[in-house]
Design a protein around this motif. Structure first.
Motif, short mmCIF file in Angstrom:
data_model
loop_
_atom_site.label_atom_id
_atom_site.label_comp_id
_atom_site.label_asym_id
_atom_site.label_seq_id
_atom_site.Cartn_x
_atom_site.Cartn_y
_atom_site.Cartn_z
N TRP A 155 -5.14 5.60 -15.36
CA TRP A 155 -4.68 6.15 -14.07
C TRP A 155 -3.27 5.66 -13.82
CZ3 TRP A 155 -3.68 2.62 -10.06
CH2 TRP A 155 -4.07 1.31 -10.33
N ASP A 156 -2.62 6.23 -12.83
CA ASP A 156 -1.23 5.86 -12.56
C ASP A 156 -1.06 5.38 -11.14
OD1 ASP A 156 -0.15 6.60 -15.10
OD2 ASP A 156 -0.51 8.68 -14.50
N VAL A 157 -0.04 4.57 -10.97
CA VAL A 157 0.36 4.18 -9.62
C VAL A 157 1.36 5.21 -9.11
CG1 VAL A 157 1.51 2.44 -8.23
CG2 VAL A 157 -0.04 1.75 -10.06
N VAL A 158 1.09 5.74 -7.93
CA VAL A 158 1.94 6.80 -7.38
C VAL A 158 3.05 6.19 -6.53
CG1 VAL A 158 1.97 8.82 -5.91
CG2 VAL A 158 -0.06 8.30 -7.27
N THR A 159 4.27 6.57 -6.80
CA THR A 159 5.35 6.16 -5.89
C THR A 159 6.20 7.39 -5.56
OG1 THR A 159 6.75 5.57 -7.74
CG2 THR A 159 5.57 3.78 -6.66
N GLY A 161 0.81 -1.21 0.00
CA GLY A 161 0.00 0.00 0.00
C GLY A 161 0.84 1.26 0.00
N PRO A 162 0.27 2.38 0.47
CA PRO A 162 1.00 3.64 0.47
C PRO A 162 2.33 3.57 1.23
CG PRO A 162 -1.30 4.03 0.93
CD PRO A 162 -1.13 2.55 0.91
N VAL A 163 2.41 2.69 2.23
CA VAL A 163 3.66 2.56 2.97
C VAL A 163 4.77 2.05 2.06
CG1 VAL A 163 4.78 1.42 4.91
CG2 VAL A 163 2.42 2.18 5.13
N SER A 195 8.04 4.11 -0.08
CA SER A 195 9.44 3.68 -0.07
C SER A 195 9.91 3.33 -1.46
CB SER A 195 9.61 2.48 0.86
OG SER A 195 9.41 2.86 2.19
N GLY A 196 9.19 3.77 -2.45
CA GLY A 196 9.65 3.58 -3.82
C GLY A 196 9.35 2.21 -4.40
N ILE A 197 8.56 1.39 -3.70
CA ILE A 197 8.22 0.07 -4.25
C ILE A 197 6.98 0.22 -5.13
CG2 ILE A 197 7.54 -2.29 -3.70
CD1 ILE A 197 8.91 -1.88 -0.98
N ASP A 198 7.18 -0.05 -6.40
CA ASP A 198 6.12 0.16 -7.37
C ASP A 198 5.19 -1.06 -7.37
OD1 ASP A 198 4.63 1.29 -9.28
OD2 ASP A 198 6.04 1.01 -10.92
N TYR A 241 7.22 11.99 5.15
CA TYR A 241 6.79 12.97 4.16
C TYR A 241 6.36 12.28 2.86
CZ TYR A 241 6.91 17.46 1.72
OH TYR A 241 6.57 18.58 1.04
N ALA A 242 7.16 11.29 2.44
CA ALA A 242 6.85 10.59 1.20
C ALA A 242 5.50 9.88 1.31
CB ALA A 242 7.95 9.58 0.89
#
Lengths: 353, 557
Positions: free
Chosen positions: B429-433, B403-405, B409-412, B440-441
């Motif tokens: 739509w896009d997956v946000v990383t 998920g967002p966690v 951490s940059g895991i797509d 903050y990230a």
């Protein structure tokens, strides 16, 4: 150069009105007592209004309505809340350090009230006007730190303990810039007597389109004003410097174990402190009770409420800094700036005046 | 949106153009492999209980299964079984179950903790609820139930009416010990179970060194409501669906999809396209509601309790919830999905619903700008959040973070794209990383995901508006009673607001599941908290906990 605004103190006026002999210590004491009772009641009533105002103000910032059920605009909530808080059970945890635990709320609330003794509030309302007024007010205001340590240390609770340690660290870090910035005003005014500091600000600084701008030190030295406001926020423990109680981290800090009357006293003490801070700001930077048309006391109240409003604003909008960041801002930032401000002021005053 | 190619240059064993070659994987395990089972979406490799670590390590290192999604434990008539559901972060459709049977007399199996750190808590749960013991486990204690609990509730022999008699001695105050040592400067402090920052009932056993966190250990289970056992007593057709709403109770509706997906795949039920669009739209609205809450409570943790942002976030969450209420009739416990579709169509008049939802979407960019003004561009906020609560990608993978966690951490990794379901593949739509790996990230990821969700909802609205009236099929034909073949096993997952929400179901030929296991994302994410906060300040511990956005209803189930 005693200004016309503060010719006599309140006990003197009262003695005149009641026909008391100011040379008789007993009668003088009576006059002073009545004067203190009047000012104390005024400030406590003012603070009681906070119960209502603070909720309304925060609600306005956060898009809510807040209290509107009891009385007009919900004003009677003050009575309801007071009764509710006072009628609650006073829970004293096991193994608290009894005298200190009981005294702490008193120390906190009274230290703030004591400060108002020397604040000129206009219309002759000033209990005493000693030559060392400013030193006195800073001294009694910092007595609060003692109350905080007592509360935190005596509560037998780790959150309280953490909270009081934070409070001490914070007060140490911010008291010095606060006082140093206050001293820069003293250099301008040339006196510690508060009535004279106020009087010194009554002169016209410059005229802007027919409007006389008074030489309030907030206009004369805005840098010192900003610095003082920031240090004052830390001194009274409001966002972004409210870490001694930071509810999300350490529950309620030194207040955690207090309930009922003791809690009321701590809570009240805290807000009287906010107002005392506001009163100092008003006296040092905003011309004290001076202002057009309205009587001095009204202007004084308007000004301290304006400063109070500012603390509520920051509370609603500014994040809390971390303890290490707070100490860093205090010692590495504010202290340096306040010393720079002091030196500059001294140089400017020395060269120009 | 098509599947991403695995990014590793080194070819992983068993990877072919059309899915996994299980024979190659079996060959890789060699003699360790006892047997092969057929599960619905994957295969189960049976290994001996003392070969667990070898088998898993081989699969992780040689075949690239770097994600231990879940550990399911269950008891059969003749044996206990632990199932390790393995996946790959690069391609979660590559799945493999490692089945470890143990005898009923001596249910001891090797722990997978050395291979996948996330197995720690999962195995503790297996021990707690089912009664399998794991050798070499660093900390074999109960996790959800109290230490004094007698018996293992999901075991076959467990008597539910048995009184839990606990002697007075065991009732001794667990906090009595003052944890004061002569030669240390540290202080033990209980954060929770009742604490303003835990957003629920979570207990963090924290050791402080001054203001810094020397050690923190989450203690969970205060909100355990036997959800798995409840679901096992319910029929597939209608009775289970209300429960998922109660897991992640901030973004409720998406959870229903996890059960719907698992049961529909298990019973081979089709879902009409129209219903898929409705599902997708409602799930994304629900995700937005969840992310608004996450944002508001995180602001609460960093700003203080009287912050404006909390109310702003709630204001916007309310709108999303109002829309969902219009659609489902409920604000939180929606119970909107049905096996094979959804319960009803958009409310009449449809135009009104479209208008209301579009208004919400139209106002959103301005509101998000406001959030960026108030939160992410605030300097103090940045000082507080950048480089705090750092979770490196490889650590995140070890702990099975999703998920967002994980994306912070940059895991797509997003199951909506990588293991597609619903109508997501048809939409743009896009997956946000974000690569910050810090608090903050994670905030940035959530805020951008709200934007992406808005995009999805908007496209769904367009589709729904133009959908021909006579083709609005809400449900496919589903038999009144669903009785899957005995011993069919399935593990499938969806992306809810917190991450990968997986469901394992084993059928026994009746109309109720024999084993119903929930893999909640918050459970795995919370496990990484000590890694993120040891050595940080107390204030950052609280902020990190907030940025993980755990929901205790989901952690404890």
């Amino acid at each position: 150069m005693t200004g016309p605004l503060q010719a006599t103190t309140l006990p003197e006026t009262l003695s005149g009105l009641l026909g008391l002999n100011t040379n008789d210590p007993l009668q003088w004491f009576l006059a002073a007592l009545i004067a203190s009772a009047l000012v104390g009641t005024l400030m406590l009533t003012n603070t009681a209004l906070v119960i209502w105002a603070k909720r309304k103000i925060t609600a306005a910032f956060t898009d809510r309505i807040a209290i509107n059920r009891v009385g007009p605009f919900g004003l009677l909530i003050i009575v309801a809340d007071a009764v509710r808080l006072l009628s609650k059970e006073l829970i004293v945890p096991d193994e608290v350090d009894r005298p200190a635990y009981d005294l702490a709320p008193l120390v906190l609330a009274s230290s703030a009230l004591l400060g108002f003794a020397v604040i000129p509030m206009g219309n002759g309302i000033q209990i005493a006007d000693p030559e060392t007024g400013l030193a006195y007010v800073f001294a009694v205001a910092s007595l609060a730190s003692l109350g905080l340590v007592m509360a935190g240390y005596a509560s037998n609770n780790k959150y309280s303990f953490l909270g009081s340690l934070r409070a001490v660290a914070q007060n140490l870090a911010y008291e010095i810039p606060l006082v140093l910035t206050g001293v820069s005003v003293v250099i301008f005014a040339g006196t510690l007597r508060l009535s004279e500091i106020v009087a010194a600000q009554s002169e016209t600084l410059f005229t802007l389109g027919g409007l006389a701008i008074p030489s309030w030190y907030a206009f004369v030295n805005p840098f010192a004003f900003v610095l003082f406001m920031a240090a004052n926020l830390a001194e009274v423990g409001r966002n972004p410097f409210d870490i001694p109680e930071a509810p999300n981290e350490i529950v309620a800090g030194y207040m955690t174990e207090y309930s009922s009357v003791y809690f009321v006293l701590l809570y009240l003490g805290e807000f009287i402190h906010v107002f005392l801070g506001a009163a100092i700001v008003t006296t040092l930077f905003l011309g004290g009770p001076a202002g057009p048309v309205l009587p001095g006391i009204v202007w004084f109240l308007i000004k301290i409420w304006a400063v109070f409003l500012f603390t509520q604003w920051t509370r609603s909008a500014v994040p809390r800094v971390r303890i290490d960041q707070l100490i860093e801002i205090g010692w590495k930032g504010m202290l340096v700036l306040s010393i720079a401000n002091l030196v500059l002021t001294a140089v400017i005053v020395g060269v120009l005046v | 949106m098509s599947l991403e190619e695995p990014r590793d240059a080194k070819p992983e064993i068993g990877v072919t153009d059309d899915g996994l070659d299980y024979d190659a994987l079996a060959a890789l395990l060699g003699d360790t492999l006892l047997d092969r089972e057929d599960h619905v979406t994957t295969e189960g490799f049976v290994v001996r209980p003392d070969d667990v670590q070898d088998a898993l390590r081989t699969l992780k290192q040689e075949a690239g299964f770097d994600h231990c999604s879940c550990v399911t434990a269950q008891e059969y008539q003749d044996r206990y079984e632990s199932i390790y559901h393995l996946k790959k972060y690069d391609d979660p459709t590559h799945e493999l179950s490692v089945v470890v049977p143990t005898s009923r007399d001596d249910p001891v199996s090797q722990s997978a903790n050395d291979v996948y750190r996330t197995a720690d808590w999962h195995e503790r749960e297996a021990y707690d609820l089912v009664g399998i013991e794991y050798e070499d486990h660093p900390d074999m204690r109960r996790i959800l139930l109290p230490e004094t609990w007698q018996g293992h509730p999901l075991g076959r022999d467990y008597d539910q009416t048995q009184p839990q008699v606990v002697t007075l001695r065991e009732h001794a105050n667990p906090l009595q010990e003052d944890h004061m040592a002569d030669d240390t400067d540290t202080m033990f402090i209980n954060v929770g179970p009742h604490h303003p920052a835990t957003h629920g009932v979570l207990h963090l056993k924290t050791v402080l060194d001054g203001e810094q966190v020397a050690d923190v250990e989450p203690d969970i289970g205060y909100l355990h409501r036997c959800e798995e056992q409840l679901c096992q007593q319910c029929t597939y057709r209608h009775q289970i669906m209300p429960y998922p709403d109660r897991w992640d109770y901030t973004a409720n509706l998406i959870n229903e999809w996890s059960y719907a997906r698992a049961a529909e795949t298990l019973a081979d039920i089709d879902v009409p396209e129209y219903a898929q669009v409705l599902r997708t739209m409602s799930a994304e609205l629900s995700r937005m509601a969840g992310h608004f809450l996450a944002l508001g409570t995180f602001a609460l943790d960093v700003y203080g309790e009287f912050t404006a942002i909390f109310q702003y976030a709630f204001r916007d969450r309310e709108i999303a919830q109002d829309i969902l209420e219009d659609l489902t009739g409920q604000r939180m416990m929606h119970n909107y999905f049905r096996l094979g579709g959804v319960v009803w169509d958009l409310p009449n008049p449809r135009e009104e619903f479209f208008e209301k939802t579009r208004d919400f979407l139209d106002d959103l960019p301005a509101k998000l700008d406001e959030y960026h003004d108030m939160i992410t561009s605030n300097e103090i906020f940045q000082v507080r959040c950048v480089n705090t609560g750092v979770l490196e990608p490889d650590v995140a993978k070890e702990y099975g973070a999703t998920g967002p966690v994980a994306r912070g951490s940059g895991i797509d990794y997003d199951l909506r794209r990588d293991d597609p379901y619903g109508y997501y593949p048809e939409l743009d739509w896009d997956v946000v990383t974000e690569d910050g790996c810090d608090n903050y990230a994670r905030v940035l990821v959530r805020m951008q995901e709200v934007e992406e969700s808005a995009k999805i909802v908007e496209q769904c609205l367009d589709l729904l508006e133009d959908w021909p009236e006579d083709e609005r099929t809400l449900q496919s034909n589903v038999p009144r009673t669903i009785k899957p073949e005995p011993d069919t096993e399935i593990y499938s997952a969806i992306e809810n607001a917190k991450g990968e929400l997986g469901i394992y179901i084993r059928s026994d030929g009746t109309d109720k599941p024999a084993r119903f296991k929930i893999r909640s994302p918050s459970f795995s994410n919370l496990q990484a908290l000590p890694e993120m906060s040891n050595g940080e300040y107390v204030a950052d511990l609280i902020a990190t906990l907030g940025s993980l956005d755990i929901i205790l209803g989901e952690v404890d189930r």
